[in-house]
Design an enzyme around this catalytic site. Structure first.
Site, PDB file in Angstrom:
ATOM      1  N   CYS A   1       0.862  -1.169   0.000  1.00 52.32           N
ATOM      2  CA  CYS A   1       0.000   0.000   0.000  1.00 52.32           C
ATOM      3  C   CYS A   1       0.902   1.222   0.000  1.00 52.32           C
ATOM      4  O   CYS A   1       1.558   1.521   1.001  1.00 52.32           O
ATOM      5  CB  CYS A   1      -0.915   0.004   1.229  1.00 52.32           C
TER       6      CYS A   1
ATOM      7  N   GLU B   1      -3.353   0.983  -6.752  1.00 49.27           N
ATOM      8  CA  GLU B   1      -2.264   0.088  -7.142  1.00 49.27           C
ATOM      9  C   GLU B   1      -2.047   0.256  -8.633  1.00 49.27           C
ATOM     10  O   GLU B   1      -2.985   0.528  -9.384  1.00 49.27           O
ATOM     11  CB  GLU B   1      -2.610  -1.363  -6.800  1.00 49.27           C
TER      12      GLU B   1
END
Length: 271
Positions: A2, A114
């Site tokens: 993350c 992402e």
């Protein structure tokens, strides 16, 4: 992993959602659709209040700096490298072991970003025609629109260069716990693109469903077997993922438009 996420919920909403008992309104953070490492972020945690008569843990909403600085660090310079903590080694790594035992938190988010390298871009890189291929960002979020409660750790660090009483003498920092990405089908998959989170990236933040919040936040939960049980991944199929504009790749861009779903990837064919 993350490395960027969105957190636009108002603190007043988080107070009701998580049953917060203590929050300082002057600690308000603005909605942030492009949260990057070293920024201040909201964290839900439980610990006794300073100078309180009762030693009972109190559920609090706190603004912490994203990028954990272990208490024994000589300086905070490595914080940007400590934004993630792998769930598989929390009880082994010196940087996270003590926090995992008693300083766990929840980092509320809308979802996380992402990046995936397009097939055409990868081909150019292999041929040596492009050194830095463009990547297509995806936004990953609960399919039902609920809060994305990321499991986290927090830590205190004392800046010894500052005198006692200086408001900047203590740093409170945090890290997002990551786990292996789900290989099962997404709850809602894009018409063109990934069919699972593992198709996007091999890692993902550990999401805590509401039935685990109390146990995760309780500092009295310290037994290794209990802690390991809390790291189990949530049921599959709760998430959706969709392509968003490459503007999110620049941390200076920030606004709700970053979450707008594109009809298809901007960066060529991905899958």
């Amino acid at each position: 992993m993350c490395g960027r996420y969105a957190a636009s919920r108002r603190p007043e909403d988080l107070v009701g959602l998580f049953g917060i008992e203590k929050w300082e309104p002057e600690e308000t953070l603005a909605p942030d659709w492009n949260v990057a490492p070293t920024k201040e972020v909201w964290a839900v945690l439980e610990r006794p209040l300073k100078d309180a008569e009762s030693p009972r843990p109190v559920r609090q909403l706190r603004a912490l700096k994203w990028g954990l600085v272990p208490s024994w660090s000589k300086s905070p310079e490595g914080a940007a490298r400590m934004i993630n903590a792998r769930s598989e080694t929390l009880d082994e790594k010196p940087s996270f072991k003590r926090a995992f035992s008693s300083r766990r938190c929840i980092l509320p988010a809308d979802g996380y970003y992402e990046w995936v390298t397009g097939a055409g871009e990868r081909d150019l890189e292999v041929e040596g025609k492009k050194k830095r291929p463009r990547k297509q960002p995806y936004f990953v979020t609960p399919a039902d629109g609920s809060v994305f409660a990321m499991a986290g750790l927090y830590e205190f660090w004392r800046d010894r260069t500052l005198p006692d009483g200086d408001p900047l003498a203590w740093w409170v920092t945090c890290s997002v716990i990551t786990t292996e990405a789900e290989t099962g089908p997404l709850g809602v998959a894009p018409a063109e693109g990934p069919h699972s989170l593992a198709d996007i990236h091999p890692r993902m933040p550990l999401m805590l469903t509401e039935d685990r919040w109390d146990a995760w936040l309780d500092p009295a939960t310290t037994r290794p077997e209990e802690l390991r049980g809390l790291l189990a991944p949530p049921p599959e199929g709760l998430m959706r993922a969709y392509p968003v504009a490459t503007a999110v790749s620049n941390v200076r861009n920030n606004g709700p438009e970053l979450l707008t779903e594109l009809e298809g990837p901007e960066v060529g064919t991905l899958f």
